[in-house]
Design an enzyme around this catalytic site. Structure first.
Site, mmCIF file in Angstrom:
data_model
loop_
_atom_site.group_PDB
_atom_site.id
_atom_site.type_symbol
_atom_site.label_atom_id
_atom_site.label_comp_id
_atom_site.label_asym_id
_atom_site.label_seq_id
_atom_site.Cartn_x
_atom_site.Cartn_y
_atom_site.Cartn_z
ATOM 1 N N ASP A 85 0.754 -1.381 0.102
ATOM 2 C CA ASP A 85 -0.019 0.050 -0.136
ATOM 3 C C ASP A 85 0.793 1.210 -0.040
ATOM 4 O O ASP A 85 1.401 1.439 0.891
ATOM 5 C CB ASP A 85 -0.848 -0.035 1.139
ATOM 6 C CG ASP A 85 -1.767 1.277 1.283
ATOM 7 O OD1 ASP A 85 -1.763 1.992 0.419
ATOM 8 O OD2 ASP A 85 -2.290 1.445 2.413
ATOM 9 N N ASP A 91 -13.415 4.790 1.712
ATOM 10 C CA ASP A 91 -11.834 4.773 1.707
ATOM 11 C C ASP A 91 -11.256 6.130 1.807
ATOM 12 O O ASP A 91 -11.225 6.750 0.726
ATOM 13 C CB ASP A 91 -11.258 3.797 0.626
ATOM 14 C CG ASP A 91 -9.542 4.009 1.016
ATOM 15 O OD1 ASP A 91 -9.046 4.416 1.814
ATOM 16 O OD2 ASP A 91 -8.923 3.355 0.049
ATOM 17 N N GLU A 134 -7.553 0.467 -4.433
ATOM 18 C CA GLU A 134 -7.333 0.482 -2.973
ATOM 19 C C GLU A 134 -8.617 -0.032 -2.449
ATOM 20 O O GLU A 134 -8.677 -0.758 -1.260
ATOM 21 C CB GLU A 134 -7.000 1.803 -2.333
ATOM 22 C CG GLU A 134 -5.488 2.170 -2.743
ATOM 23 C CD GLU A 134 -5.197 3.691 -2.490
ATOM 24 O OE1 GLU A 134 -5.897 4.416 -2.191
ATOM 25 O OE2 GLU A 134 -4.167 3.914 -2.812
ATOM 26 N N LYS A 158 2.732 11.384 -3.791
ATOM 27 C CA LYS A 158 1.668 10.614 -4.505
ATOM 28 C C LYS A 158 0.803 11.476 -5.206
ATOM 29 O O LYS A 158 0.109 11.109 -6.268
ATOM 30 C CB LYS A 158 1.295 9.380 -3.654
ATOM 31 C CG LYS A 158 0.150 8.649 -4.314
ATOM 32 C CD LYS A 158 -0.409 7.627 -3.447
ATOM 33 C CE LYS A 158 -1.454 6.714 -3.740
ATOM 34 N NZ LYS A 158 -2.095 5.788 -2.702
#
Length: 614
Positions: free
Chosen positions: A9, A199, A175, A71
């Site tokens: 992850d 999420d 994800e 990211k």
């Protein structure tokens, strides 16, 4: 030695690695014993690189060398509205290099420049080192998770970063799909069970609706925003602190990088504290000369007020995802929370209220479940006997529609959003010009009928076309999305063995992601406008083909000189037609009638070929 596949992850704020062996999932902790590692890099001024919690601590002393949230910068242009909006929050320098964001800092008195891809590679190399130390063997295969709403460009850059870290990526897994996979593996779930994964991580928000089948988990619909996460909630508190300092102490903390880093850490900790307490105190020492100690009290109610728009935005995305999936909220049997920001009480309350006071599922660890799901997917793809797993398979979908442009700027949808991947689709393009030796199409991602309102991904050209009358030569363009959601395109001429194939050059994109992040809402709100545009372009295209064929025949047939004014009229009409927009539909209708009146009889009398009906 067995070729073990791990799950990674690669998070915006923290990263986690996991592996499935001998029937169980195991989190691989870092060298400090932490189960998650901050996605934080500190470049030491005199040389050397520190990763993780220690890097975060050291950066307080030299914040311009402490890099985080890389990211969020992946696959973006420098003029992206998101980057412009958040530049003031970063204590480090983000430079514009050919309209690409590049992080710039000093090390050994030398200016160093790193791309977001290079920085992600550094983090992945560190995670690889942790995994190999814990497993006592070389590890070079992985499943890496990405936000469901990462576009094809961001996925491609993620793969490139992993390759540079010497990983072979067997799959990029969305994800929320990973979180659901971990949940279904740990629980005895009946067939056709429908769940929703909410999420909310540090940098991105995803929502996914999934259904348990006999031997697989099928993604029914996804939604999200790659510019919404825990750091945006930190910014709400940070903005409040800046406001207090300016108003009460006449001090602008935004001007000092050292203060930015220190205050951000405090605001992040205050946010976490408010998940279990009704009040958090931010104590600041040595910031203002006349005020050696500043105390700012933040209540949970005030925080909820400051962040209310962001909270509501996540519920709106959730709501739209349900609408797109055509599944009622009463049909959702389980709401699974994932991502550290789901610990915020107000968020849990809003989700529960939306689902009519439904009890939320908190059985999975929000910080670790995505890595665990990646580890399970890795085991499914592994050839190692230690990782044999047969319980589940994951079926994923693409989040946004893909297609080509055509005459009149119309979007030809080839692969629709929420199509299962891998996926393939084709579009046959009619080349109307007799003399044309090549055809070019643009590839777009989005939901609007007007292709100019979607996101441009690149283009593909095919040359050396076989001479043919107008509208008789077709080129078939095919889109193919592989297991990782990466796009390739092929062009093939029907009249010959003329083929061109390439990966889309996404770096030629001339639109920022900010312009299309709300593409689904945008398409829904403009449905009537798109319908009107579609009808307009349909008529416009038909008339364009008619005029093209008419002029072709006029030159080929022995048409009397007395009709030459008609030829001049058609050339001008064809030229005028190209510039017509949807707000000129009356002009189009009048031109259509005029062409029919002046041209139809001539085409009939001289037996023109290939003429469409008018």
């Amino acid at each position: 030695m067995d070729d073990i596949v791990i799950g990674i992850d690669l998070g915006t704020t923290t990263s986690c690695i996991s592996v499935y062996t001998k029937g169980r999932i195991r989190i691989l902790d870092n060298e400090r014993g932490g189960r998650v590692t901050p996605s934080f890099i500190y470049f030491q001024p005199q040389g050397g690189i520190v990763i993780g919690e220690h890097a975060k601590t050291m950066s307080v002393h030299k914040p311009e060398n402490g890099i985080y949230e890389v990211k969020r910068l992946l696959g973006r242009k420098f003029d992206d509205t998101y980057i412009k909006k958040t530049l003031d929050y970063f204590p480090f320098l983000i430079s514009d290099v050919s309209n690409r964001p590049v992080i710039t800092f000093k090390q050994n008195n030398i200016i160093v420049k790193k791309t977001p891809q290079e920085l992600c590679t550094i983090i992945l190399q560190e995670l690889k080192k942790y995994a190999e130390a814990k497993l006592n063997q070389t590890v070079n295969k992985a499943v890496i998770t990405v936000p469901a709403y990462f576009n094809v460009t961001q996925r491609k850059v993620t793969l490139a970063a992993a390759k540079d870290a010497e990983f072979t990526v067997l799959k990029l897994l969305n994800e929320p799909s990973a979180a659901a996979l971990a949940y279904y593996f740990d629980n005895d779930i009946t067939e056709n069970h429908i769940s929703l994964v909410y999420d909310l991580g540090g940098g991105t928000f995803d929502v996914a609706i999934l259904q348990k089948k006999t031997d697989n988990v099928e993604v029914l619909c996804v939604g999200g925003d790659t510019q919404l996460g825990g750091h945006d909630l930190d910014n709400c508190i940070l903005d409040y602190v800046y406001e207090v300092l300016r108003k009460d102490y006449h001090y602008d903390a935004q001007m000092a990088p050292d203060d930015k880093r220190r205050l951000r850490n405090m605001c992040e900790e205050a946010k976490k504290e408010l998940s279990s307490a009704n009040e958090a105190v931010i104590t600041i020492y040595g910031l203002v000369a006349k005020h050696p100690k500043i105390i700012i009290t933040l209540t949970r109610t005030l925080f909820e007020e400051k962040a209310s728009k962001l909270f509501k935005k996540t519920i709106d995305i959730l709501h739209n995802c349900l609408i797109d999936s055509k599944i009622s909220k009463q049909s959702i049997q389980e709401v699974i929370l994932c991502g550290g920001s789901t610990r915020i009480p107000k968020i849990q309350e809003m989700i529960s209220n939306y689902f009519d006071n439904k009890q939320l599922n908190k059985s999975t660890n929000p910080d670790e479940c995505v890595a665990e799901g990646a580890a399970l997917q890795g085991a499914m793809l592994s050839s190692s006997k230690k990782q044999k797993i047969e319980q589940l398979k994951m079926v994923d979908v693409i989040p946004l529609s893909l297609g080509f442009d055509s005459y009149g700027s119309k979007m030809n949808f080839v692969i629709r959003r929420n199509t299962k991947i891998p996926a393939k689709g084709s579009y046959s393009y009619v080349n109307s010009e007799e003399s044309a030796t090549s055809s070019t199409v643009g590839i777009y991602e989005g939901e609007r009928v007007d292709v100019r309102k979607n996101r441009y991904l690149g283009k593909l050209s095919i040359d050396g076309l076989t001479p043919a009358p107008p509208v008789q030569r077709r080129v078939t363009f095919t889109l193919n999305i592989d297991f990782n959601g990466i796009l390739t395109v092929k062009a093939e001429e029907a009249l010959s063995n003329n083929v061109r194939e390439m990966k889309v050059n996404y770096t030629r994109s001339d639109r920022s992601e900010f312009e299309i992040k709300n593409s689904l809402v945008d398409a829904a709100e403009n449905q009537k406008i798109d319908e009107k545009f579609n009808n307009f372009v349909k008529t416009k295209t038909h008339l364009y083909y008619y005029l093209t064929c008419f002029l072709y025949n006029f030159n080929k047939k022995n048409v009397g000189k007395e009709y030459q004014p008609i030829q001049v009229f058609c050339k001008k009409a064809k030229n005028d037609l190209s510039g017509m927009e949807v707000d000129q539909e009356n002009n189009l209708e009048n031109l259509y009638k005029e062409v029919k009146t002046k041209c139809y009889a001539i085409a009939e009398n001289y037996e023109f070929e290939y003429m469409p009906k008018i």
